[in-house]
Motif scaffolding. Structure first.
Motif, PDB file in Angstrom:
ATOM      1  N   GLN A 132     -29.698   6.579  94.977  1.00  0.00           N
ATOM      2  CA  GLN A 132     -31.084   6.426  95.401  1.00  0.00           C
ATOM      3  C   GLN A 132     -31.171   5.922  96.835  1.00  0.00           C
ATOM      4  N   THR A 133     -30.349   4.918  97.166  1.00  0.00           N
ATOM      5  CA  THR A 133     -30.423   4.314  98.505  1.00  0.00           C
ATOM      6  C   THR A 133     -29.231   4.654  99.382  1.00  0.00           C
ATOM      7  N   GLY A 134     -28.234   5.368  98.832  1.00  0.00           N
ATOM      8  CA  GLY A 134     -27.113   5.804  99.656  1.00  0.00           C
ATOM      9  C   GLY A 134     -25.794   5.113  99.373  1.00  0.00           C
ATOM     10  N   ASN A 135     -25.780   4.017  98.594  1.00  0.00           N
ATOM     11  CA  ASN A 135     -24.525   3.315  98.330  1.00  0.00           C
ATOM     12  C   ASN A 135     -23.542   4.184  97.558  1.00  0.00           C
ATOM     13  N   ALA A 136     -24.025   4.830  96.506  1.00  0.00           N
ATOM     14  CA  ALA A 136     -23.145   5.677  95.701  1.00  0.00           C
ATOM     15  C   ALA A 136     -22.636   6.864  96.523  1.00  0.00           C
ATOM     16  N   LEU A 196     -15.053  12.880  88.880  1.00  0.00           N
ATOM     17  CA  LEU A 196     -15.339  11.467  89.171  1.00  0.00           C
ATOM     18  C   LEU A 196     -16.832  11.337  89.420  1.00  0.00           C
ATOM     19  N   ILE A 197     -17.465  10.402  88.735  1.00  0.00           N
ATOM     20  CA  ILE A 197     -18.898  10.181  88.900  1.00  0.00           C
ATOM     21  C   ILE A 197     -19.136   8.782  89.455  1.00  0.00           C
ATOM     22  N   VAL A 198     -19.901   8.725  90.547  1.00  0.00           N
ATOM     23  CA  VAL A 198     -20.323   7.444  91.124  1.00  0.00           C
ATOM     24  C   VAL A 198     -21.841   7.412  90.988  1.00  0.00           C
ATOM     25  N   ALA A 199     -22.345   6.529  90.115  1.00  0.00           N
ATOM     26  CA  ALA A 199     -23.761   6.588  89.754  1.00  0.00           C
ATOM     27  C   ALA A 199     -24.434   5.228  89.884  1.00  0.00           C
ATOM     28  N   SER A 200     -25.525   5.206  90.613  1.00  0.00           N
ATOM     29  CA  SER A 200     -26.370   4.013  90.652  1.00  0.00           C
ATOM     30  C   SER A 200     -27.453   4.166  89.589  1.00  0.00           C
ATOM     31  N   THR A 201     -28.119   3.059  89.286  1.00  0.00           N
ATOM     32  CA  THR A 201     -29.212   3.064  88.310  1.00  0.00           C
ATOM     33  C   THR A 201     -30.487   2.664  89.014  1.00  0.00           C
ATOM     34  N   HIS A 202     -31.562   3.354  88.685  1.00  0.00           N
ATOM     35  CA  HIS A 202     -32.832   3.148  89.365  1.00  0.00           C
ATOM     36  C   HIS A 202     -33.864   2.627  88.381  1.00  0.00           C
ATOM     37  N   GLY A 203     -34.673   1.656  88.823  1.00  0.00           N
ATOM     38  CA  GLY A 203     -35.757   1.160  87.971  1.00  0.00           C
ATOM     39  C   GLY A 203     -35.251   0.574  86.673  1.00  0.00           C
ATOM     40  N   GLU A 204     -35.915   0.888  85.591  1.00  0.00           N
ATOM     41  CA  GLU A 204     -35.564   0.348  84.275  1.00  0.00           C
ATOM     42  C   GLU A 204     -34.577   1.268  83.565  1.00  0.00           C
ATOM     43  N   LEU A 257     -17.857   5.364  87.844  1.00  0.00           N
ATOM     44  CA  LEU A 257     -18.112   4.092  88.529  1.00  0.00           C
ATOM     45  C   LEU A 257     -19.622   3.885  88.549  1.00  0.00           C
ATOM     46  N   SER A 258     -20.086   2.752  88.001  1.00  0.00           N
ATOM     47  CA  SER A 258     -21.523   2.476  87.923  1.00  0.00           C
ATOM     48  C   SER A 258     -21.911   1.391  88.920  1.00  0.00           C
ATOM     49  N   LEU A 259     -23.017   1.625  89.623  1.00  0.00           N
ATOM     50  CA  LEU A 259     -23.579   0.617  90.517  1.00  0.00           C
ATOM     51  C   LEU A 259     -24.919   0.169  89.956  1.00  0.00           C
ATOM     52  N   GLY A 260     -25.181  -1.125  90.000  1.00  0.00           N
ATOM     53  CA  GLY A 260     -26.437  -1.617  89.456  1.00  0.00           C
ATOM     54  C   GLY A 260     -26.767  -3.011  89.932  1.00  0.00           C
ATOM     55  N   ASP A 261     -27.722  -3.606  89.278  1.00  0.00           N
ATOM     56  CA  ASP A 261     -28.198  -4.950  89.604  1.00  0.00           C
ATOM     57  C   ASP A 261     -28.396  -5.677  88.282  1.00  0.00           C
ATOM     58  N   SER A 262     -27.602  -6.722  88.045  1.00  0.00           N
ATOM     59  CA  SER A 262     -27.616  -7.387  86.743  1.00  0.00           C
ATOM     60  C   SER A 262     -28.899  -8.150  86.467  1.00  0.00           C
ATOM     61  N   SER A 263     -29.795  -8.217  87.460  1.00  0.00           N
ATOM     62  CA  SER A 263     -31.083  -8.859  87.209  1.00  0.00           C
ATOM     63  C   SER A 263     -31.993  -7.949  86.376  1.00  0.00           C
ATOM     64  N   TYR A 264     -31.626  -6.668  86.282  1.00  0.00           N
ATOM     65  CA  TYR A 264     -32.398  -5.727  85.483  1.00  0.00           C
ATOM     66  C   TYR A 264     -31.833  -5.663  84.062  1.00  0.00           C
ATOM     67  N   GLU A 287     -11.025   3.563  82.530  1.00  0.00           N
ATOM     68  CA  GLU A 287     -12.230   2.975  81.959  1.00  0.00           C
ATOM     69  C   GLU A 287     -13.330   2.841  83.007  1.00  0.00           C
ATOM     70  N   ARG A 288     -14.567   2.989  82.569  1.00  0.00           N
ATOM     71  CA  ARG A 288     -15.728   2.811  83.459  1.00  0.00           C
ATOM     72  C   ARG A 288     -15.763   1.376  83.993  1.00  0.00           C
ATOM     73  N   VAL A 289     -16.177   1.233  85.240  1.00  0.00           N
ATOM     74  CA  VAL A 289     -16.383  -0.092  85.843  1.00  0.00           C
ATOM     75  C   VAL A 289     -17.849  -0.198  86.241  1.00  0.00           C
TER      76      VAL A 289
END
Length: 601
Positions: A75-79, A117-125, A155-162, A186-188
């Motif tokens: 979404q923002t370019g990190n992945a 190989l999948i590098v995936a961020s999570t958006h919203g909820e 590889l998963s990118l996210g924000d643990s506040s969600y 294993e997934r990280v």
């Protein structure tokens, strides 16, 4: 200047190089030099140049036994940045590599994929990013193929506040397994500070792909490492210290809002950015909050603790390094290990009560309401995550303001349980800094929120501080003499006090740079009016713009973005005489064509 007589290039190549080289920054030249040095050892002399299909696709110049496909959901370019970095490294190690956005990847190509190989961020909820929605739906739909021939890693990118932390990556990992694919490693799941765990994941992937016997020659590995190290980028660990050259409150007297327009000098930094990119600002915690927290826990502020192998005082760690204002479910579970307080444990057992409690509260609340805790200062610090930088859409064009970056910051202040709370970065800027002071910054690229070509009309929808990137868009189009029409929808509470950048918008409207301007001020009449209502009133013209090829941009909070999207679907449905399903398919096609882009927080 290059000439045919003093170089090994033909006339056409010399012309192209002479056009390109003067436009490169010093950093880009260093990177290119290192890249060419690294790849010389593995390049095949007669490799066809045509194999490079686009800047987002990296392919090996020679056939290899193993072919690796890297798909990113960003979404923002990190992945995307990580995917392209890993793709380059694997290519330099001799593998055949393709890197692609999920929105650009042809799903029927899955039949030929060997390693995925999948590098995936999570958006919203827990939702997939915009550029991954179609691929995510396809994999979870009836048309998804069997993938017994595929070996994959996520590889998963996210924000643990969600609540739904790294959900998109978890979805892909589980679904690929259900479709028969075999897991390579294993997934990280990475939190905001993702660099170290992401690198460990990639090292594990690389070891599996190459194996001990198939390791690349040492000289190639060293050249690749040198290439990556030579490019010094500003980051969370290496920020640029930018001087504040202007600081203005954009709201008028009597407004219940405070919006800071901040102008920063980037002189001598070499920093470059494009409209749509973000500026990350590294803040400091409020000293009064830090002092109160330390006192409540009964610690000595001078006590030494270790954070990331650095020894510093507890006070310094909480002021400069660690997150103390945001409560998350993972953090609350960690804290529960050090207290026998029955109310605290009961709170953790009630998901809805926990969700309501952590909203707007901080660590001081926990310390005062549920103490004492059985720990020492180091154990307490070990529970905390590093304070993330706060990202703000850049509200200026580098073409219009060379060596500067402007940001538009809504100051956050609110009260809970009789105590005033402060947004970490916004009040740091508003209350502690002034012109002449410095802030630590770096640019966060956003490749998924970019202007189209100069002829394409654009519709910009940005209420409140969501208007920030569109100021940069219009400045850029004015500087380039772009012929495409520009239509802005802006909204806020009151016309008299909250019309951000009013003078500039009206000036652009008068000069013709801004073609149309529609505004919605929700509190100036009894019935609240928002930007989506203005869009629906202009439905016929809005749809006409879509039909003539306009690109639509939405910036702001997720609730607004959801309402705006539903309004767009309604416009397409009614004006295009389509069913709701057809209207949503129309919008999805716009997304695929990069004519519907969102920057949503």
């Amino acid at each position: 200047m290059l000439e045919v007589i003093n170089s090994p290039f033909n006339e056409k190549q010399v012309k192209q190089l002479n056009e390109l080289l003067p436009t490169l920054t010093p950093q880009q030249k260093i990177w290119l030099t290192g890249y060419l040095t690294a790849t010389t050892g593995i390049a095949v002399i007669d490799a066809p140049v045509e194999k490079i299909a686009s800047p987002s696709v990296v392919q090996s110049p020679s056939p290899a036994k193993k072919h690796v496909t890297i798909l990113y959901a960003s979404q923002t370019g990190n992945a995307q940045k990580l995917a392209e970095k890993y793709g380059n490294q694997l290519q330099q190690l001799g593998l055949d590599v393709t890197v692609s956005s999920m929105s650009d990847f042809k799903t029927n190509a899955l039949k030929k994929v060997q390693y995925l190989l999948i590098v995936a961020s999570t958006h919203g909820e827990g939702e997939p990013p915009d550029n991954a929605i179609s691929f995510h739906n396809f994999l979870h739909g009836k048309r998804a193929p069997k993938l017994d021939h595929v070996t994959f890693a996520v590889l998963s990118l996210g924000d643990s506040s969600y609540e739904y932390f790294c959900q998109t990556g978890k979805d892909f990992d589980l679904q690929l397994e259900k479709l028969g694919a075999k897991r390579l490693v294993e997934r990280v799941d990475c939190d905001l500070d993702y660099a170290e765990p992401a690198e460990k994941w990639f090292e594990a992937v690389k070891d599996k792909l190459l194996g001990e016997a198939a390791a690349a020659p040492a000289n190639i590995q060293e050249a690749a490492a040198t290439t990556l190290q030579e490019v010094k980028e500003y980051s969370r660990k290496n920020p640029f210290h930018a001087e504040i050259i202007e600081k203005i409150n954009l709201n008028g007297r009597g407004s219940n809002k405070e919006t800071i327009h901040l102008e920063l000098s980037l002189e001598d930094s070499g920093i470059v950015f494009e409209p749509g990119d973000c500026l990350a600002i590294i803040p400091f915690n409020n000293k009064h909050l830090v002092d109160s927290l330390i006192a409540s826990l009964g610690f000595d502020p001078r006590e030494q603790v270790v954070v990331d192998e650095s020894t510093l005082s507890l006070e310094e760690a909480l002021l400069n390094t660690l997150e103390i204002t945001l409560l998350t479910k993972p953090l609350m579970r960690k804290l529960a290990e050090f207290t026998e307080n029955e109310k605290f444990h009961a709170l953790l057992e009630d998901p809805e009560a926990l969700k309501q409690y952590i909203e707007g509260r901080d660590l001081l609340d926990v310390a005062t309401q549920f103490g004492p805790f059985q720990w020492d200062a180091q154990t307490f610090v070990n529970c905390l995550r590093k304070m993330p930088a706060r990202q703000y859409s850049i509200s200026s064009s580098l073409s219009a303001y060379p060596d500067e970056a402007h940001v538009t910051i809504g100051v956050v202040r609110y009260e809970v349980d009789g105590r005033e709370r402060h947004g970490v970065c916004s009040t740091y800027i508003a209350d502690q800094l002034d012109v002449g002071d410095q802030v630590q910054v770096y640019v966060q690229k956003n490749p998924n929120f970019k202007l189209p070509d100069d002829e394409t009309p654009i519709i910009m929808i940005g209420p409140g501080t969501g208007v920030a990137p569109f100021r940069a868009f219009v400045q850029e189009r004015e500087e380039r003499g772009a012929l495409g029409e520009n239509w802005l929808f802006f909204g806020d509470q009151h016309f008299m006090t909250d019309f951000l950048y009013q003078k500039e918008w009206l000036g652009w409207l008068k000069s013709g740079v801004l073609t149309k301007l529609d505004v919605a001020f929700s509190r100036d009449q009894e019935e609240k009016v928002y930007v989506q209502h203005k869009m629906l009133k202009k439905a016929k013209e809005f749809y006409e713009w879509l039909e003539k090829g306009a690109a639509v941009y939405v910036c702001g909070d997720k609730e607004m973005a959801k309402d705006v999207q539903e309004a767009i679907v309604q416009i397409i449905q009614e004006q295009g005489n389509k069913s709701e399903e057809e209207a949503r398919e129309y919008l999805e096609e716009l997304r695929k064509q990069k004519r519907y882009q969102r920057d949503v927080y």
